[in-house]
Design a protein around this motif. Structure first.
Motif, PDB file in Angstrom:
ATOM      1  N   GLU A  31       0.815  -1.214  -0.044  1.00  0.00           N
ATOM      2  CA  GLU A  31      -0.230   0.097  -0.079  1.00  0.00           C
ATOM      3  C   GLU A  31       0.810   1.324   0.112  1.00  0.00           C
ATOM      4  O   GLU A  31       0.576   2.246  -0.720  1.00  0.00           O
ATOM      5  N   THR A  32       1.943   1.332   0.646  1.00  0.00           N
ATOM      6  CA  THR A  32       2.804   2.289   0.754  1.00  0.00           C
ATOM      7  C   THR A  32       3.466   2.555  -0.743  1.00  0.00           C
ATOM      8  O   THR A  32       3.682   3.610  -1.047  1.00  0.00           O
ATOM      9  N   ALA A  33       3.647   1.314  -1.225  1.00  0.00           N
ATOM     10  CA  ALA A  33       4.382   1.649  -2.850  1.00  0.00           C
ATOM     11  C   ALA A  33       3.405   2.264  -3.530  1.00  0.00           C
ATOM     12  O   ALA A  33       3.708   2.935  -4.419  1.00  0.00           O
ATOM     13  N   VAL A  34       2.251   1.994  -3.507  1.00  0.00           N
ATOM     14  CA  VAL A  34       1.063   2.669  -4.316  1.00  0.00           C
ATOM     15  C   VAL A  34       0.977   4.161  -4.134  1.00  0.00           C
ATOM     16  O   VAL A  34       0.820   4.888  -4.836  1.00  0.00           O
ATOM     17  N   LYS A  35       1.165   4.594  -2.894  1.00  0.00           N
ATOM     18  CA  LYS A  35       1.072   5.666  -2.339  1.00  0.00           C
ATOM     19  C   LYS A  35       2.203   6.457  -2.941  1.00  0.00           C
ATOM     20  O   LYS A  35       1.965   7.714  -3.546  1.00  0.00           O
ATOM     21  N   ALA A  36       3.503   5.800  -2.860  1.00  0.00           N
ATOM     22  CA  ALA A  36       4.679   6.439  -3.548  1.00  0.00           C
ATOM     23  C   ALA A  36       4.382   6.661  -4.941  1.00  0.00           C
ATOM     24  O   ALA A  36       4.837   7.708  -5.625  1.00  0.00           O
ATOM     25  N   MET A  37       3.687   5.545  -5.707  1.00  0.00           N
ATOM     26  CA  MET A  37       3.521   5.935  -7.306  1.00  0.00           C
ATOM     27  C   MET A  37       2.236   6.962  -7.238  1.00  0.00           C
ATOM     28  O   MET A  37       2.556   7.773  -8.414  1.00  0.00           O
ATOM     29  N   GLN A  38       1.400   7.213  -6.471  1.00  0.00           N
ATOM     30  CA  GLN A  38       0.576   8.308  -6.618  1.00  0.00           C
ATOM     31  C   GLN A  38       1.218   9.605  -6.330  1.00  0.00           C
ATOM     32  O   GLN A  38       0.837  10.532  -6.821  1.00  0.00           O
ATOM     33  N   ASN A  39       2.205   9.656  -5.555  1.00  0.00           N
ATOM     34  CA  ASN A  39       3.326  10.827  -5.454  1.00  0.00           C
ATOM     35  C   ASN A  39       3.986  11.072  -6.670  1.00  0.00           C
ATOM     36  O   ASN A  39       4.921  11.771  -6.451  1.00  0.00           O
ATOM     37  N   GLY A  40       4.257   9.998  -7.472  1.00  0.00           N
ATOM     38  CA  GLY A  40       5.240  10.477  -8.639  1.00  0.00           C
ATOM     39  C   GLY A  40       6.019   9.268  -9.116  1.00  0.00           C
ATOM     40  O   GLY A  40       6.644   9.187 -10.148  1.00  0.00           O
ATOM     41  N   ALA A  41       6.335   8.115  -8.384  1.00  0.00           N
ATOM     42  CA  ALA A  41       6.924   7.070  -8.671  1.00  0.00           C
ATOM     43  C   ALA A  41       6.185   6.219  -9.983  1.00  0.00           C
ATOM     44  O   ALA A  41       5.023   6.407 -10.250  1.00  0.00           O
ATOM     45  N   ASP A  42       7.080   5.727 -10.722  1.00  0.00           N
ATOM     46  CA  ASP A  42       6.483   4.968 -11.938  1.00  0.00           C
ATOM     47  C   ASP A  42       6.251   3.487 -11.877  1.00  0.00           C
ATOM     48  O   ASP A  42       5.079   3.168 -12.800  1.00  0.00           O
ATOM     49  N   ASP A  43       6.829   2.894 -11.146  1.00  0.00           N
ATOM     50  CA  ASP A  43       6.531   1.458 -10.981  1.00  0.00           C
ATOM     51  C   ASP A  43       7.087   1.037  -9.809  1.00  0.00           C
ATOM     52  O   ASP A  43       7.693   1.589  -8.914  1.00  0.00           O
ATOM     53  N   TYR A  44       7.256  -0.454  -9.611  1.00  0.00           N
ATOM     54  CA  TYR A  44       7.984  -1.162  -8.036  1.00  0.00           C
ATOM     55  C   TYR A  44       8.034  -2.447  -8.528  1.00  0.00           C
ATOM     56  O   TYR A  44       7.751  -3.071  -9.473  1.00  0.00           O
ATOM     57  N   VAL A  45       9.158  -2.919  -7.599  1.00  0.00           N
ATOM     58  CA  VAL A  45       9.490  -4.313  -7.792  1.00  0.00           C
ATOM     59  C   VAL A  45       9.591  -4.859  -6.501  1.00  0.00           C
ATOM     60  O   VAL A  45      10.210  -4.142  -5.552  1.00  0.00           O
ATOM     61  N   PRO A  46       8.900  -5.998  -6.054  1.00  0.00           N
ATOM     62  CA  PRO A  46       9.101  -6.624  -4.714  1.00  0.00           C
ATOM     63  C   PRO A  46      10.291  -7.236  -4.270  1.00  0.00           C
ATOM     64  O   PRO A  46      10.953  -7.734  -5.069  1.00  0.00           O
ATOM     65  N   LYS A  47      10.764  -7.170  -2.930  1.00  0.00           N
ATOM     66  CA  LYS A  47      11.834  -7.889  -2.397  1.00  0.00           C
ATOM     67  C   LYS A  47      11.146  -9.231  -2.048  1.00  0.00           C
ATOM     68  O   LYS A  47       9.986  -9.146  -1.472  1.00  0.00           O
ATOM     69  N   PRO A  48      12.225 -10.286  -2.367  1.00  0.00           N
ATOM     70  CA  PRO A  48      13.244 -10.343  -2.806  1.00  0.00           C
ATOM     71  C   PRO A  48      12.797 -10.697  -4.326  1.00  0.00           C
ATOM     72  O   PRO A  48      11.700 -11.049  -4.741  1.00  0.00           O
ATOM     73  N   PHE A  49      13.718 -10.130  -5.688  1.00  0.00           N
ATOM     74  CA  PHE A  49      13.331 -10.431  -6.581  1.00  0.00           C
ATOM     75  C   PHE A  49      14.673 -11.202  -7.489  1.00  0.00           C
ATOM     76  O   PHE A  49      15.564 -11.180  -7.056  1.00  0.00           O
ATOM     77  N   THR A  50      14.330 -11.802  -8.685  1.00  0.00           N
ATOM     78  CA  THR A  50      15.212 -12.502  -9.215  1.00  0.00           C
ATOM     79  C   THR A  50      15.856 -11.593 -10.187  1.00  0.00           C
ATOM     80  O   THR A  50      15.442 -10.337 -10.421  1.00  0.00           O
ATOM     81  N   SER A  51      17.262 -12.124 -10.628  1.00  0.00           N
ATOM     82  CA  SER A  51      17.542 -11.045 -11.796  1.00  0.00           C
ATOM     83  C   SER A  51      16.834 -10.805 -12.948  1.00  0.00           C
ATOM     84  O   SER A  51      16.691  -9.768 -13.469  1.00  0.00           O
ATOM     85  N   GLY A  52      16.021 -11.874 -13.447  1.00  0.00           N
ATOM     86  CA  GLY A  52      15.158 -11.828 -14.585  1.00  0.00           C
ATOM     87  C   GLY A  52      13.979 -10.675 -14.369  1.00  0.00           C
ATOM     88  O   GLY A  52      13.438  -9.931 -15.070  1.00  0.00           O
ATOM     89  N   GLU A  53      13.401 -10.811 -12.918  1.00  0.00           N
ATOM     90  CA  GLU A  53      12.379  -9.757 -12.587  1.00  0.00           C
ATOM     91  C   GLU A  53      12.948  -8.313 -12.646  1.00  0.00           C
ATOM     92  O   GLU A  53      12.406  -7.300 -13.422  1.00  0.00           O
ATOM     93  N   LEU A  54      14.368  -8.331 -11.992  1.00  0.00           N
ATOM     94  CA  LEU A  54      14.680  -7.001 -12.015  1.00  0.00           C
ATOM     95  C   LEU A  54      15.039  -6.438 -13.699  1.00  0.00           C
ATOM     96  O   LEU A  54      14.771  -5.110 -13.844  1.00  0.00           O
ATOM     97  N   GLU A  55      15.628  -7.207 -14.308  1.00  0.00           N
ATOM     98  CA  GLU A  55      16.054  -6.808 -15.834  1.00  0.00           C
ATOM     99  C   GLU A  55      14.692  -6.417 -16.576  1.00  0.00           C
ATOM    100  O   GLU A  55      14.653  -5.318 -17.270  1.00  0.00           O
ATOM    101  N   LEU A  56      13.502  -6.881 -16.378  1.00  0.00           N
ATOM    102  CA  LEU A  56      12.308  -6.766 -16.952  1.00  0.00           C
ATOM    103  C   LEU A  56      11.724  -5.548 -16.614  1.00  0.00           C
ATOM    104  O   LEU A  56      11.232  -4.815 -17.394  1.00  0.00           O
ATOM    105  N   VAL A  57      11.735  -5.358 -15.067  1.00  0.00           N
ATOM    106  CA  VAL A  57      11.094  -4.192 -14.521  1.00  0.00           C
ATOM    107  C   VAL A  57      12.071  -2.749 -15.282  1.00  0.00           C
ATOM    108  O   VAL A  57      11.846  -1.850 -15.695  1.00  0.00           O
ATOM    109  N   VAL A  58      13.484  -3.040 -15.384  1.00  0.00           N
ATOM    110  CA  VAL A  58      14.402  -1.958 -15.801  1.00  0.00           C
ATOM    111  C   VAL A  58      14.253  -1.587 -17.237  1.00  0.00           C
ATOM    112  O   VAL A  58      14.291  -0.567 -17.746  1.00  0.00           O
ATOM    113  N   LYS A  59      13.988  -2.708 -17.876  1.00  0.00           N
ATOM    114  CA  LYS A  59      13.638  -2.729 -19.339  1.00  0.00           C
ATOM    115  C   LYS A  59      12.540  -1.649 -19.644  1.00  0.00           C
ATOM    116  O   LYS A  59      12.288  -0.725 -20.221  1.00  0.00           O
ATOM    117  N   ARG A  60      11.457  -2.287 -18.706  1.00  0.00           N
ATOM    118  CA  ARG A  60      10.102  -1.321 -19.011  1.00  0.00           C
ATOM    119  C   ARG A  60      10.322   0.107 -18.523  1.00  0.00           C
ATOM    120  O   ARG A  60       9.859   1.016 -19.037  1.00  0.00           O
TER     121      ARG A  60
END
Length: 331
Positions: free
Chosen positions: A92-121
């Protein structure tokens, strides 16, 4: 699609060394230039010293958390893309951050593939923002002009994996990308028609109309969750106003970009159920252990006094564990 003319520069702000080192190793191997810091103040300082295309920002950091950092960075460079790194129970805090201007989120823990996908997007979004800025600098396009410039932006729209809609001040659809057709009725002509006639999802129509009422000179962007009861999907709708006319407090239109947050929602629900089950299973045994220890200490024979201190410590630890279980159940 317009390309960033140098290797993308990424700032990673997280107080966990393992996260910083992991991001630096994974993203460095992809050819990105990576800078890491361990708190929010250092993130702001680093950002002000040089430009970054993408910021991976942890919500929970000492001295200055992610929620405080986001508006600082966006005020300095509105086109920088910010991805929130969020841990358990902070969705919920992550959604609040997006409402304040953040563009996306990635949950911990994340794999290298998940990180690469989020960064590419995120970098695709950065490229789109830069291209949009260049187009605005070339000509002061009105929203109707933009509708006729689809040939110039067609490659950008087609390449976007996320649905995108653009509506004008009359809430008529003037632009869309192929991914956005999942929200629309199967009509031959869509452009120029009111959203109530072309959008198939009632909850989305309501969300767009309510967002339009919020946007103006003081509020330029908003984020709203939209539920699709038929597909069981949850979408995060990020809305940005397209300029404000001098004689009006309302924008010329709205750009709507959608992110499917259903997997994140499902993960959070699964985590909550798991924690609840585990906590319930532990509550009774730990309470029994604490009770037995209390009974033993209270009735300790004089000849067994040497065991009192260790037993008291065990009883204290059991009490701490009981408190932790209660907190988990409260969550």
């Amino acid at each position: 699609m317009g390309q960033i003319p140098r290797p993308a520069r990424i700032l990673v702000a997280d107080d966990e060394m393992s996260v910083r080192l992991g991001c630096e190793k994974i993203l460095g191997a992809e050819g990105y230039e990576v800078v890491t810091v361990d708190d929010g103040h250092k993130a702001v300082e680093a950002f002000f010293e040089r430009s970054f295309d993408l910021v991976l920002l942890d919500l929970m950091m000492p001295t200055m958390g992610g929620l405080a950092v986001v508006p600082e960075l966006k005020a300095h460079d509105p086109d920088t893309v910010i991805v929130i790194i969020t841990g358990y129970a902070s969705f919920e805090t992550a959604v609040k951050a997006m409402q304040n201007g953040a563009d996306d989120y990635v949950p911990k823990p994340f794999t290298s593939g998940e990180l690469e996908l989020v960064v590419k997007r995120a970098l695709e979004r950065r490229e789109l923002l830069l291209q949009t800025r260049r187009l605005k600098e070339e000509r002061q396009l009105t929203l109707d002009d933009l509708a006729f410039e689809q040939g110039r932006t067609k490659s950008i729209l087609i390449a976007m994996p996320d649905p995108l809609l653009v509506v004008n001040s009359a809430l008529e659809l003037v632009l869309l990308n192929p991914a956005a057709r999942i929200f629309l009725k199967n009509l031959k002509d869509l452009l120029g028609k009111p959203i109530r006639e072309v959008v198939a999802l009632p909850s989305l129509v309501t969300a767009i109309e309510e967002t339009w009422e919020k946007l103006g000179r003081k509020v330029e962007a908003a984020a709203v969750e939209v539920e699709d009861p038929d597909s069981k999907n949850t979408w995060l709708m990020n809305a940005n106003g397209l300029g404000v006319k001098e004689w009006s407090d309302k924008p010329n239109g709205i750009v709507l970009v959608f992110s499917n947050i259903t997997p994140m929602k499902n993960i959070e629900r699964s985590k909550s159920r798991f924690v609840s089950i585990v906590a319930h299973e532990l509550k009774a045994p730990v309470a029994a252990i604490e009770g037995y220890l209390d009974l033993i200490v209270s009735n300790l024979d004089p000849g067994m006094e040497k065991y009192r201190a260790p037993l008291e410590r065990c009883k204290g630890r059991a009490g701490v564990l009981q408190q932790l279980i209660r907190e988990l159940l409260d969550i």
